[in-house]
Design a protein around this motif. Sequence first.
Motif, PDB file in Angstrom:
ATOM      1  N   GLU A 156      15.035 -14.768  12.545  1.00 46.60           N
ATOM      2  CA  GLU A 156      13.715 -15.397  12.386  1.00 46.60           C
ATOM      3  C   GLU A 156      12.706 -14.460  11.717  1.00 46.60           C
ATOM      4  OE1 GLU A 156      13.365 -18.505  13.100  1.00 46.60           O
ATOM      5  OE2 GLU A 156      15.181 -18.826  14.284  1.00 46.60           O
ATOM      6  N   ALA A 157      13.093 -13.197  11.555  1.00 42.49           N
ATOM      7  CA  ALA A 157      12.149 -12.211  10.993  1.00 42.49           C
ATOM      8  C   ALA A 157      11.694 -12.596   9.586  1.00 42.49           C
ATOM      9  CB  ALA A 157      12.777 -10.816  10.978  1.00 42.49           C
ATOM     10  N   TYR A 158      12.521 -13.370   8.870  1.00 41.19           N
ATOM     11  CA  TYR A 158      12.154 -13.800   7.507  1.00 41.19           C
ATOM     12  C   TYR A 158      10.864 -14.611   7.489  1.00 41.19           C
ATOM     13  CZ  TYR A 158      16.906 -12.404   6.292  1.00 41.19           C
ATOM     14  OH  TYR A 158      18.057 -11.685   6.109  1.00 41.19           O
ATOM     15  N   LYS A 159      10.520 -15.218   8.626  1.00 43.24           N
ATOM     16  CA  LYS A 159       9.330 -16.077   8.676  1.00 43.24           C
ATOM     17  C   LYS A 159       8.035 -15.277   8.893  1.00 43.24           C
ATOM     18  CE  LYS A 159      12.081 -19.878  10.388  1.00 43.24           C
ATOM     19  NZ  LYS A 159      12.703 -20.408  11.600  1.00 43.24           N
ATOM     20  N   TYR A 160       8.169 -13.991   9.245  1.00 45.06           N
ATOM     21  CA  TYR A 160       6.994 -13.166   9.535  1.00 45.06           C
ATOM     22  C   TYR A 160       6.402 -12.615   8.239  1.00 45.06           C
ATOM     23  CZ  TYR A 160       7.990 -13.307  14.537  1.00 45.06           C
ATOM     24  OH  TYR A 160       8.172 -13.728  15.823  1.00 45.06           O
ATOM     25  N   GLY A 161       5.179 -12.111   8.351  1.00 45.57           N
ATOM     26  CA  GLY A 161       4.536 -11.549   7.162  1.00 45.57           C
ATOM     27  C   GLY A 161       5.008 -10.146   6.840  1.00 45.57           C
ATOM     28  N   TYR A 162       5.343  -9.369   7.890  1.00 48.30           N
ATOM     29  CA  TYR A 162       5.700  -7.957   7.713  1.00 48.30           C
ATOM     30  C   TYR A 162       6.877  -7.588   8.608  1.00 48.30           C
ATOM     31  CZ  TYR A 162       1.067  -7.514   5.613  1.00 48.30           C
ATOM     32  OH  TYR A 162      -0.033  -7.658   4.820  1.00 48.30           O
ATOM     33  N   ALA A 163       7.653  -6.606   8.146  1.00 45.30           N
ATOM     34  CA  ALA A 163       8.741  -6.064   8.964  1.00 45.30           C
ATOM     35  C   ALA A 163       8.561  -4.553   9.036  1.00 45.30           C
ATOM     36  CB  ALA A 163      10.082  -6.393   8.324  1.00 45.30           C
ATOM     37  N   VAL A 164       8.584  -4.016  10.255  1.00 47.63           N
ATOM     38  CA  VAL A 164       8.484  -2.561  10.438  1.00 47.63           C
ATOM     39  C   VAL A 164       9.784  -2.093  11.077  1.00 47.63           C
ATOM     40  CG1 VAL A 164       7.321  -0.727  11.753  1.00 47.63           C
ATOM     41  CG2 VAL A 164       5.969  -2.546  10.717  1.00 47.63           C
ATOM     42  N   VAL A 165      10.461  -1.165  10.415  1.00 53.05           N
ATOM     43  CA  VAL A 165      11.696  -0.622  10.992  1.00 53.05           C
ATOM     44  C   VAL A 165      11.320   0.569  11.874  1.00 53.05           C
ATOM     45  CG1 VAL A 165      13.941   0.432  10.493  1.00 53.05           C
ATOM     46  CG2 VAL A 165      13.045  -1.345   8.979  1.00 53.05           C
ATOM     47  N   ASN A 166      11.673   0.474  13.147  1.00 53.53           N
ATOM     48  CA  ASN A 166      11.372   1.580  14.055  1.00 53.53           C
ATOM     49  C   ASN A 166      12.533   2.567  14.058  1.00 53.53           C
ATOM     50  OD1 ASN A 166      10.353   3.276  16.001  1.00 53.53           O
ATOM     51  ND2 ASN A 166      10.872   1.932  17.714  1.00 53.53           N
ATOM     52  N   ASP A 167      12.542   3.406  13.006  1.00 55.78           N
ATOM     53  CA  ASP A 167      13.569   4.438  12.912  1.00 55.78           C
ATOM     54  C   ASP A 167      12.927   5.719  13.424  1.00 55.78           C
ATOM     55  OD1 ASP A 167      15.621   6.073  12.285  1.00 55.78           O
ATOM     56  OD2 ASP A 167      15.819   5.486  10.198  1.00 55.78           O
ATOM     57  N   GLU A 168      12.064   6.298  12.576  1.00 51.61           N
ATOM     58  CA  GLU A 168      11.329   7.482  13.023  1.00 51.61           C
ATOM     59  C   GLU A 168       9.994   6.986  13.583  1.00 51.61           C
ATOM     60  OE1 GLU A 168       8.943  10.713  12.902  1.00 51.61           O
ATOM     61  OE2 GLU A 168       9.221  10.353  10.746  1.00 51.61           O
ATOM     62  N   LEU A 169       9.718   7.294  14.855  1.00 53.29           N
ATOM     63  CA  LEU A 169       8.572   6.675  15.535  1.00 53.29           C
ATOM     64  C   LEU A 169       7.237   6.867  14.813  1.00 53.29           C
ATOM     65  CD1 LEU A 169       7.611   5.042  18.021  1.00 53.29           C
ATOM     66  CD2 LEU A 169       7.218   7.224  19.166  1.00 53.29           C
ATOM     67  N   ASP A 170       6.940   8.101  14.394  1.00 51.74           N
ATOM     68  CA  ASP A 170       5.638   8.367  13.757  1.00 51.74           C
ATOM     69  C   ASP A 170       5.466   7.537  12.494  1.00 51.74           C
ATOM     70  OD1 ASP A 170       5.043  10.098  15.695  1.00 51.74           O
ATOM     71  OD2 ASP A 170       5.396  11.926  14.535  1.00 51.74           O
ATOM     72  N   LYS A 171       6.546   7.385  11.742  1.00 47.34           N
ATOM     73  CA  LYS A 171       6.470   6.606  10.509  1.00 47.34           C
ATOM     74  C   LYS A 171       6.233   5.132  10.843  1.00 47.34           C
ATOM     75  CE  LYS A 171       8.660   5.412   6.184  1.00 47.34           C
ATOM     76  NZ  LYS A 171       8.480   3.975   6.395  1.00 47.34           N
ATOM     77  N   ALA A 172       6.935   4.643  11.867  1.00 48.75           N
ATOM     78  CA  ALA A 172       6.794   3.233  12.254  1.00 48.75           C
ATOM     79  C   ALA A 172       5.358   2.953  12.725  1.00 48.75           C
ATOM     80  CB  ALA A 172       7.796   2.890  13.341  1.00 48.75           C
ATOM     81  N   VAL A 173       4.788   3.894  13.478  1.00 48.30           N
ATOM     82  CA  VAL A 173       3.403   3.722  13.948  1.00 48.30           C
ATOM     83  C   VAL A 173       2.464   3.712  12.742  1.00 48.30           C
ATOM     84  CG1 VAL A 173       1.532   4.807  15.275  1.00 48.30           C
ATOM     85  CG2 VAL A 173       3.844   4.736  16.220  1.00 48.30           C
ATOM     86  N   GLY A 174       2.706   4.630  11.812  1.00 51.95           N
ATOM     87  CA  GLY A 174       1.899   4.692  10.583  1.00 51.95           C
ATOM     88  C   GLY A 174       2.006   3.392   9.788  1.00 51.95           C
ATOM     89  N   ASP A 175       3.196   2.856   9.687  1.00 50.03           N
ATOM     90  CA  ASP A 175       3.401   1.600   8.952  1.00 50.03           C
ATOM     91  C   ASP A 175       2.633   0.461   9.634  1.00 50.03           C
ATOM     92  OD1 ASP A 175       5.049   2.906   7.185  1.00 50.03           O
ATOM     93  OD2 ASP A 175       6.926   2.146   8.043  1.00 50.03           O
ATOM     94  N   PHE A 176       2.730   0.414  10.943  1.00 49.72           N
ATOM     95  CA  PHE A 176       2.049  -0.632  11.716  1.00 49.72           C
ATOM     96  C   PHE A 176       0.530  -0.564  11.482  1.00 49.72           C
ATOM     97  CE2 PHE A 176      -0.061  -1.961  15.651  1.00 49.72           C
ATOM     98  CZ  PHE A 176       0.470  -3.233  15.827  1.00 49.72           C
ATOM     99  N   LEU A 177      -0.009   0.659  11.554  1.00 51.22           N
ATOM    100  CA  LEU A 177      -1.458   0.833  11.365  1.00 51.22           C
ATOM    101  C   LEU A 177      -1.860   0.514   9.924  1.00 51.22           C
ATOM    102  CD1 LEU A 177      -1.952   4.100  13.446  1.00 51.22           C
ATOM    103  CD2 LEU A 177      -2.596   1.777  14.117  1.00 51.22           C
ATOM    104  N   ALA A 178      -0.969   0.828   8.985  1.00 49.13           N
ATOM    105  CA  ALA A 178      -1.268   0.552   7.567  1.00 49.13           C
ATOM    106  C   ALA A 178      -1.363  -0.959   7.319  1.00 49.13           C
ATOM    107  CB  ALA A 178      -0.184   1.168   6.680  1.00 49.13           C
ATOM    108  N   ILE A 179      -0.524  -1.721   7.989  1.00 47.47           N
ATOM    109  CA  ILE A 179      -0.563  -3.179   7.833  1.00 47.47           C
ATOM    110  C   ILE A 179      -1.923  -3.700   8.300  1.00 47.47           C
ATOM    111  CG2 ILE A 179       0.390  -5.367   8.680  1.00 47.47           C
ATOM    112  CD1 ILE A 179       3.106  -3.784   9.008  1.00 47.47           C
ATOM    113  N   ILE A 180      -2.355  -3.229   9.459  1.00 44.59           N
ATOM    114  CA  ILE A 180      -3.632  -3.704  10.013  1.00 44.59           C
ATOM    115  C   ILE A 180      -4.782  -3.310   9.088  1.00 44.59           C
ATOM    116  CG2 ILE A 180      -5.217  -3.473  11.977  1.00 44.59           C
ATOM    117  CD1 ILE A 180      -2.701  -3.177  13.717  1.00 44.59           C
ATOM    118  N   ARG A 181      -4.720  -2.059   8.617  1.00 46.36           N
ATOM    119  CA  ARG A 181      -5.767  -1.566   7.723  1.00 46.36           C
ATOM    120  C   ARG A 181      -5.804  -2.387   6.431  1.00 46.36           C
ATOM    121  NH1 ARG A 181      -8.751   3.347   7.258  1.00 46.36           N
ATOM    122  NH2 ARG A 181      -8.912   3.856   5.063  1.00 46.36           N
ATOM    123  N   GLY A 182      -4.642  -2.648   5.876  1.00 47.99           N
ATOM    124  CA  GLY A 182      -4.553  -3.439   4.648  1.00 47.99           C
ATOM    125  C   GLY A 182      -5.069  -4.848   4.859  1.00 47.99           C
TER     126      GLY A 182
END
Length: 200
Positions: A156-182
């Motif tokens: 069902e992830a195809y229906k979402y606006g964004y996908a964040v891969v939680n591989d390296e935690l700091d990067k995933a947190v950064g990606d999440f915050l970048a989406i909100i900021r954008g």
Amino acid sequence: MSKGLLIVVSAPSGCGKGTLLEEAAKQTDFYYSVSATTRAPREGEKDGVNYHFLTRERFMEIADGGGMLEYAEYCGNLYGTPKKAVDDMLASGRDVLLEIEVQGALKVMEKCPEAVFIFILPPSLETLRERLEKRGTESAEVIAERVSQAEREIKEAYKYGYAVVNDELDKAVGDFLAIIRGEKLAVKRNGEAIDRVMGG
Ligand code: ADP
Ligand code: 5GP
């Protein structure tokens, strides 16, 4: 005042959603919506903090009265987002985060298409299984069940606006915050700022 941003996050169990959102909450302010559920509290969970723990009758009374933004049945229990708190927070300009499963998120997509929908993915199903084993809170049988449930949910992830891969935690947190900021910079949310500059 401009309305807050409604952020909807889904992830299969064990993807690290709890870990990721806890880190993100240290770096940005949002109201974490407290859901209602008919499941029994786990050890350490507090009513009104982790969930509003309700009987099925009370839950359905609220839902039938239009008091839930969405609700869904998951693993034999009902889970729902109380509507009023979300509406009030958004109206006051605060961002609101819903951490809900896929069926509920699909309902929010219909009702609130302006919301931001983020799906958190594990690096692979194998890594997901390893993380669940390492967390050690479930039996081998339950872990196998969780991994196949994850596979179904990820479709069902195809229906979402964004996908964040939680591989390296700091990067995933950064990606999440970048989406909100954008999203906050989107023109559709900045009409007032543009008008102001134009002297409107
Ligand atoms: P969820 O809330 O999605 O069920 P958790 O936050 O409990 O998942 O994470 C599941 C397990 O994976 C935990 O043991 C957690 O410490 C670990 N974990 C979370 N994110 C990462 C990551 N980026 N790298 C390695 N392990 C992680
Ligand atoms: P748990 O029982 O592990 O706390 O949650 C089980 C699932 O229910 C998780 O995927 C969680 O995201 C989801 N969930 C929690 N609250 C809600 C809600 O208000 N609505 C919906 N649809 N799902 C929810």
